[in-house]
Design an enzyme around this catalytic site. Structure first.
Site, PDB file in Angstrom:
ATOM      1  N   GLU A  53       8.855  23.581 -29.327  1.00  0.00           N
ATOM      2  CA  GLU A  53       8.060  23.572 -28.084  1.00  0.00           C
ATOM      3  C   GLU A  53       8.083  22.211 -27.398  1.00  0.00           C
ATOM      4  O   GLU A  53       7.035  21.608 -27.163  1.00  0.00           O
ATOM      5  CB  GLU A  53       6.608  23.945 -28.409  1.00  0.00           C
ATOM      6  CG  GLU A  53       6.432  25.277 -29.126  1.00  0.00           C
ATOM      7  CD  GLU A  53       4.983  25.509 -29.572  1.00  0.00           C
ATOM      8  OE1 GLU A  53       4.178  24.562 -29.569  1.00  0.00           O
ATOM      9  OE2 GLU A  53       4.662  26.652 -29.915  1.00  0.00           O
ATOM     10  N   GLY A  88       8.086  19.479 -24.520  1.00  0.00           N
ATOM     11  CA  GLY A  88       7.693  19.397 -23.112  1.00  0.00           C
ATOM     12  C   GLY A  88       8.162  18.070 -22.551  1.00  0.00           C
ATOM     13  O   GLY A  88       9.166  17.966 -21.848  1.00  0.00           O
ATOM     14  N   ARG A  89       7.432  17.024 -22.921  1.00  0.00           N
ATOM     15  CA  ARG A  89       7.698  15.677 -22.418  1.00  0.00           C
ATOM     16  C   ARG A  89       9.162  15.243 -22.586  1.00  0.00           C
ATOM     17  O   ARG A  89       9.739  14.651 -21.677  1.00  0.00           O
ATOM     18  CB  ARG A  89       6.802  14.710 -23.185  1.00  0.00           C
ATOM     19  CG  ARG A  89       6.842  13.278 -22.709  1.00  0.00           C
ATOM     20  CD  ARG A  89       6.160  12.369 -23.737  1.00  0.00           C
ATOM     21  NE  ARG A  89       4.887  12.900 -24.182  1.00  0.00           N
ATOM     22  CZ  ARG A  89       3.716  12.613 -23.625  1.00  0.00           C
ATOM     23  NH1 ARG A  89       3.647  11.785 -22.617  1.00  0.00           N
ATOM     24  NH2 ARG A  89       2.610  13.162 -24.094  1.00  0.00           N
ATOM     25  N   CYS A 121     -11.889   5.590  -5.288  1.00  0.00           N
ATOM     26  CA  CYS A 121     -13.078   4.785  -5.594  1.00  0.00           C
ATOM     27  C   CYS A 121     -13.419   4.857  -7.069  1.00  0.00           C
ATOM     28  O   CYS A 121     -14.427   5.452  -7.478  1.00  0.00           O
ATOM     29  CB  CYS A 121     -14.255   5.289  -4.767  1.00  0.00           C
ATOM     30  SG  CYS A 121     -13.854   5.316  -3.026  1.00  0.00           S
TER      31      CYS A 121
END
Ligand SMILES: *Cc1c(COP(=O)(O)O)cnc(C)c1O
Length: 438
Positions: free
Chosen positions: A295, A297-298, A365
């Site tokens: 699995e 991803g990155r 902000c």
């Protein structure tokens, strides 16, 4: 030279190429397209992905496991753009999903991909289970007794059979940020191996469930392969126990988590890294005769993407220099959420540019709205473009509308071609589902 402004050795997705008009100047490209052209055409902030990089990384990862029956299930949450999913599906990738929404995305991208989907996640709801059951996915990775009971209930209601793997918690420590470490007993994920055995018995008692696999996922951005091997050894031993209990275990899901190099120039050694990872994972499984599910991803999408942003203002406070850019933490939250480092490079690189030390910050902000602190960069002025590298994973997929900022568009580059794969969001998009009823 390894200064962050030095392009040598960057992965091939974002090369500096000479400016044909001013030979000494170099321009950052995505593949063969100059990023300043993309900024003019689509505005900033802008996510830019290299299609060939996604494909070559997927292929390298897949090839690393050649010696064992396997299916690569790309982790959708890393980057869930439909065009990315479709591109991967065309290469026969499977998908790892963690929500019903991700399953819907996969089905929109390719409705025939359901049989290559594994469903992970610690909190699946009944409607999500129903969608997955009706779609005929490959595997449910379950994480608790209550989840098994609910899944059994939904499956028998729908008269749909489901393959089930228990996500076990191997209790191995993997060096990464605490927020993305998942394989220790104290984490909410998985079932301790000692308790999992009983859960398999429970699964086997349900007519519509079949205990078919064991799954594990120890965390994300893990850069040494040792912990993966340790986890797999524990899983392999456990498979022996389960088989002696009479369960037919055909799948082992090794999860994702292979890290990438966010710091400095790294030559693209991904094929070798994937191979090392594959060896450490496959070794403990050699004799088991299982199909391995992965699995990632990155490691597939991270280095394929960059966030392009323009400097709005240069500001000096008490001797500190700030570059206020038009991207913000809502577009890319990794620096503030995970203390993550991203290389930031100028799109136009002058020869022998002097450097200065900057905080690169966004307009939101929040003091946490930064991309880099005390970072040495080539001297950069207002209006200049910067590229925040390795932003393909967990960038756009975690983007939000905080400060009512519209999320950036995404473009996919292939050679000299570019496609808009998500247009810039508008405030109208944002308020469309709200009411001003009083
Ligand atoms: C997030 C996740 C992945 C992907 O992790 P990467 O570090 O991006 O490879 C894989 N499997 C599961 C269960 C996950 O939660």
């Amino acid at each position: 030279m390894t200064k962050s402004s030095q392009p040598e050795g960057r992965p091939p997705a974002f090369p500096y190429l000479a400016d044909p008009r001013r030979k000494a100047m170099r321009k950052l490209h995505c593949e063969r397209l100059p990023l300043n052209k993309l900024a003019e055409q689509y505005g900033t902030p802008l996510y830019v992905y290299s299609g060939s990089t996604v494909r070559s990384r997927y292929q390298a990862f897949d090839a690393a496991f050649d010696s064992i029956p396997h299916l690569v299930c790309y982790s959708v949450k890393a980057n869930s753009n439909l065009s990315i999913l479709r591109m991967l599906s065309k290469m026969r990738s499977g998908f790892d999903i963690v929500s019903g929404g991700e399953l819907e995305r996969v089905l929109v991208a390719d409705k025939k991909a359901a049989e290559r989907v594994v469903f992970s996640g610690v909190g699946k709801t009944a409607p999500e289970m129903d969608l997955a059951l009706r779609s005929g996915i490959l595997m449910f990775n379950v994480e608790s007794t209550s989840e098994v009971e609910l899944l059994a209930n939904r499956a028998s209601r729908l008269k749909k059979h489901a393959r089930v793997a228990v996500r076990v918690n191997p209790d191995v420590f993997a060096e990464t940020h605490p927020y993305i470490s998942t394989g220790l007993r104290k984490h909410k994920f998985g079932v301790p191996i000692e308790e999992a055995r009983g859960l398999y018995r429970t699964i086997a008692r349900h007519r519509y469930l079949k205990a078919s696999g064991v799954s594990v996922h120890i965390g994300s951005q893990i850069t040494s392969v040792g912990p993966f091997g340790d986890a797999m050894q524990r899983v392999a031993d456990f498979v022996g126990v389960l088989r002696s209990d009479g369960h037919q275990i055909d799948y082992i899901d090794a999860g994702g988590g292979l890290g990438i190099q966010y710091h400095e120039a790294a030559l693209d050694t991904f094929p070798e890294k994937a191979k090392t990872y594959a060896v450490s994972i496959s070794k403990p499984l050699a004799e088991l005769g299982v199909t391995l599910l992965l699995e990632p991803g990155r490691s597939i999408i991270g280095p394929a993407g960059a966030l392009l942003t323009r400097v709005l203002y240069h500001k000096q406070n008490d001797g500190k220099q700030f570059l206020i850019v038009d991207a913000a933490m809502n577009d890319l939250i990794r620096p503030t959420l995970y203390s993550a480092h991203h290389e930031i490079v100028p799109v136009d690189l002058a020869p022998d540019a002097k450097t200065a030390t900057y905080d690169v910050v966004g307009p939101i902000c929040e003091t946490g709205d930064f991309f880099a602190r005390d970072r040495e960069l080539p001297v950069t002025g207002e209006g200049q473009l910067l590229a925040i590298l390795d932003a393909g994973a967990y960038g756009m997929s975690i983007a939000s509308n905080y400060n009512t900022r519209s999320r950036p568009p995404e473009v996919l580059v292939d050679g000299k071609k570019v496609r808009l794969i998500r247009r810039r969001e508008t405030v109208r998009d944002q308020v469309r589902i709200e009411r001003k009823s009083l």
